[in-house]
Write a protein that holds these residues in place. Sequence first.
Motif, PDB file in Angstrom:
ATOM      1  N   LYS A 130       0.843  -1.195   0.000  1.00  0.00           N
ATOM      2  CA  LYS A 130       0.000   0.000   0.000  1.00  0.00           C
ATOM      3  C   LYS A 130       0.886   1.256   0.000  1.00  0.00           C
ATOM      4  N   ILE A 131       0.497   2.270  -0.780  1.00  0.00           N
ATOM      5  CA  ILE A 131       1.262   3.517  -0.830  1.00  0.00           C
ATOM      6  C   ILE A 131       1.211   4.208   0.526  1.00  0.00           C
ATOM      7  N   ARG A 132       2.380   4.554   1.048  1.00  0.00           N
ATOM      8  CA  ARG A 132       2.484   5.291   2.310  1.00  0.00           C
ATOM      9  C   ARG A 132       2.472   6.778   1.973  1.00  0.00           C
ATOM     10  N   LYS A 133       1.567   7.532   2.617  1.00  0.00           N
ATOM     11  CA  LYS A 133       1.447   8.963   2.354  1.00  0.00           C
ATOM     12  C   LYS A 133       1.791   9.766   3.592  1.00  0.00           C
ATOM     13  N   VAL A 134       2.477  10.889   3.361  1.00  0.00           N
ATOM     14  CA  VAL A 134       2.871  11.796   4.434  1.00  0.00           C
ATOM     15  C   VAL A 134       2.543  13.211   3.984  1.00  0.00           C
ATOM     16  N   LEU A 135       1.975  14.016   4.878  1.00  0.00           N
ATOM     17  CA  LEU A 135       1.706  15.418   4.587  1.00  0.00           C
ATOM     18  C   LEU A 135       2.915  16.245   4.987  1.00  0.00           C
ATOM     19  N   GLY A 136       3.434  17.037   4.067  1.00  0.00           N
ATOM     20  CA  GLY A 136       4.549  17.937   4.339  1.00  0.00           C
ATOM     21  C   GLY A 136       4.093  19.378   4.233  1.00  0.00           C
ATOM     22  N   VAL A 137       4.690  20.263   5.036  1.00  0.00           N
ATOM     23  CA  VAL A 137       4.326  21.679   5.034  1.00  0.00           C
ATOM     24  C   VAL A 137       5.593  22.516   5.153  1.00  0.00           C
ATOM     25  N   ASN A 138       5.699  23.550   4.337  1.00  0.00           N
ATOM     26  CA  ASN A 138       6.747  24.561   4.488  1.00  0.00           C
ATOM     27  C   ASN A 138       6.103  25.812   5.049  1.00  0.00           C
ATOM     28  N   ALA A 139       6.818  26.507   5.899  1.00  0.00           N
ATOM     29  CA  ALA A 139       6.302  27.750   6.486  1.00  0.00           C
ATOM     30  C   ALA A 139       7.412  28.788   6.518  1.00  0.00           C
ATOM     31  N   MET A 140       7.003  30.043   6.528  1.00  0.00           N
ATOM     32  CA  MET A 140       7.939  31.171   6.567  1.00  0.00           C
ATOM     33  C   MET A 140       7.399  32.223   7.518  1.00  0.00           C
ATOM     34  N   THR A 141       8.230  33.189   7.829  1.00  0.00           N
ATOM     35  CA  THR A 141       7.754  34.356   8.567  1.00  0.00           C
ATOM     36  C   THR A 141       7.523  35.469   7.567  1.00  0.00           C
ATOM     37  N   LYS A 142       6.760  36.470   7.955  1.00  0.00           N
ATOM     38  CA  LYS A 142       6.532  37.618   7.093  1.00  0.00           C
ATOM     39  C   LYS A 142       7.459  38.768   7.479  1.00  0.00           C
ATOM     40  N   GLY A 143       8.208  38.623   8.531  1.00  0.00           N
ATOM     41  CA  GLY A 143       9.032  39.726   8.995  1.00  0.00           C
ATOM     42  C   GLY A 143      10.492  39.369   9.073  1.00  0.00           C
ATOM     43  N   LYS A 144      11.020  39.333  10.284  1.00  0.00           N
ATOM     44  CA  LYS A 144      12.457  39.149  10.495  1.00  0.00           C
ATOM     45  C   LYS A 144      12.781  37.804  11.119  1.00  0.00           C
ATOM     46  N   LEU A 145      13.974  37.338  10.803  1.00  0.00           N
ATOM     47  CA  LEU A 145      14.605  36.222  11.496  1.00  0.00           C
ATOM     48  C   LEU A 145      15.863  36.787  12.117  1.00  0.00           C
ATOM     49  N   ASP A 147      18.460  38.718  14.806  1.00  0.00           N
ATOM     50  CA  ASP A 147      18.465  39.921  15.619  1.00  0.00           C
ATOM     51  C   ASP A 147      19.498  40.913  15.081  1.00  0.00           C
ATOM     52  N   GLN A 148      19.110  42.173  14.919  1.00  0.00           N
ATOM     53  CA  GLN A 148      20.018  43.190  14.408  1.00  0.00           C
ATOM     54  C   GLN A 148      21.206  43.398  15.348  1.00  0.00           C
ATOM     55  N   GLU A 149      20.953  43.383  16.629  1.00  0.00           N
ATOM     56  CA  GLU A 149      21.997  43.631  17.632  1.00  0.00           C
ATOM     57  C   GLU A 149      23.131  42.615  17.551  1.00  0.00           C
ATOM     58  N   THR A 150      22.796  41.352  17.274  1.00  0.00           N
ATOM     59  CA  THR A 150      23.818  40.299  17.218  1.00  0.00           C
ATOM     60  C   THR A 150      24.286  40.007  15.787  1.00  0.00           C
ATOM     61  N   ILE A 151      23.907  40.849  14.865  1.00  0.00           N
ATOM     62  CA  ILE A 151      24.286  40.728  13.453  1.00  0.00           C
ATOM     63  C   ILE A 151      23.809  39.396  12.856  1.00  0.00           C
ATOM     64  N   SER A 152      22.644  38.956  13.269  1.00  0.00           N
ATOM     65  CA  SER A 152      22.076  37.725  12.722  1.00  0.00           C
ATOM     66  C   SER A 152      20.730  37.992  12.055  1.00  0.00           C
ATOM     67  N   GLU A 153      20.405  39.254  11.847  1.00  0.00           N
ATOM     68  CA  GLU A 153      19.088  39.625  11.328  1.00  0.00           C
ATOM     69  C   GLU A 153      18.947  39.326   9.829  1.00  0.00           C
ATOM     70  N   LEU A 154      17.801  38.787   9.487  1.00  0.00           N
ATOM     71  CA  LEU A 154      17.389  38.621   8.100  1.00  0.00           C
ATOM     72  C   LEU A 154      15.985  39.206   8.024  1.00  0.00           C
ATOM     73  N   ASP A 155      15.862  40.376   7.411  1.00  0.00           N
ATOM     74  CA  ASP A 155      14.587  41.099   7.331  1.00  0.00           C
ATOM     75  C   ASP A 155      14.047  40.950   5.909  1.00  0.00           C
ATOM     76  N   TYR A 156      13.033  40.099   5.737  1.00  0.00           N
ATOM     77  CA  TYR A 156      12.483  39.844   4.408  1.00  0.00           C
ATOM     78  C   TYR A 156      11.913  41.108   3.772  1.00  0.00           C
ATOM     79  N   LYS A 157      11.435  42.050   4.569  1.00  0.00           N
ATOM     80  CA  LYS A 157      10.866  43.271   4.025  1.00  0.00           C
ATOM     81  C   LYS A 157      11.904  44.094   3.269  1.00  0.00           C
ATOM     82  N   ARG A 158      13.157  43.933   3.592  1.00  0.00           N
ATOM     83  CA  ARG A 158      14.215  44.686   2.907  1.00  0.00           C
ATOM     84  C   ARG A 158      14.436  44.201   1.477  1.00  0.00           C
ATOM     85  N   TYR A 159      13.955  43.011   1.160  1.00  0.00           N
ATOM     86  CA  TYR A 159      14.226  42.406  -0.146  1.00  0.00           C
ATOM     87  C   TYR A 159      13.015  42.324  -1.041  1.00  0.00           C
ATOM     88  N   VAL A 160      11.961  43.054  -0.689  1.00  0.00           N
ATOM     89  CA  VAL A 160      10.723  43.021  -1.498  1.00  0.00           C
ATOM     90  C   VAL A 160      10.716  44.190  -2.457  1.00  0.00           C
TER      91      VAL A 160
END
Length: 160
Positions: A130-145, A147-160
């Motif tokens: 029998k075919i085995r089925k699995v549901l997969g989901v990708n998700a994103m944020t609409k804002g930032k990943l 932190d600016q203070e620690t130089i790890s910020e990724l702001d998606y709004k800057r690239y739109v």
Amino acid sequence: MSDNLNTNIYQMFPTPLYVSNYKGDMTEINNYLHSIELKEHNPGYGMISKDSYIIDNPICKPLAEFIHKSMTDFAVNCMALNEQIFFSQSWISGKAQGASHKAHSHPNTNDLIIFPSWLMHGVPPNQKPKIRKVLGVNAMTKGKLGDQETISELDYKRYV
């Protein structure tokens, strides 16, 4: 390890793994998920649903709400994110007998497993006809990943 090596191993970057079990009624959702048409995908991967937005179907609304709530909890408590989470894609992966997708451990029925996308994952060969089925989901944020203070910020709004 070789006896002549003076080494230590430190677990510096643990990988969060979030597991939650859906307690809702899956009867109607399962009927819908099992009715979804699959197509052949990349060689060795098996099949994938023709529809890549599965949980947008109104039948899946209770499951989608559970997944969204769980992903938000994971984002806030495991990744220190306070941005809105949204679904980008959701699909069914189908594995016929003998098909695989690089091994990993299987969740229990109705378990939701959330982990960073960079974590290696896959499915060992299906041993049943029998075919085995699995549901997969990708998700994103609409804002930032990060932190600016620690130089790890990724702001998606800057690239739109």
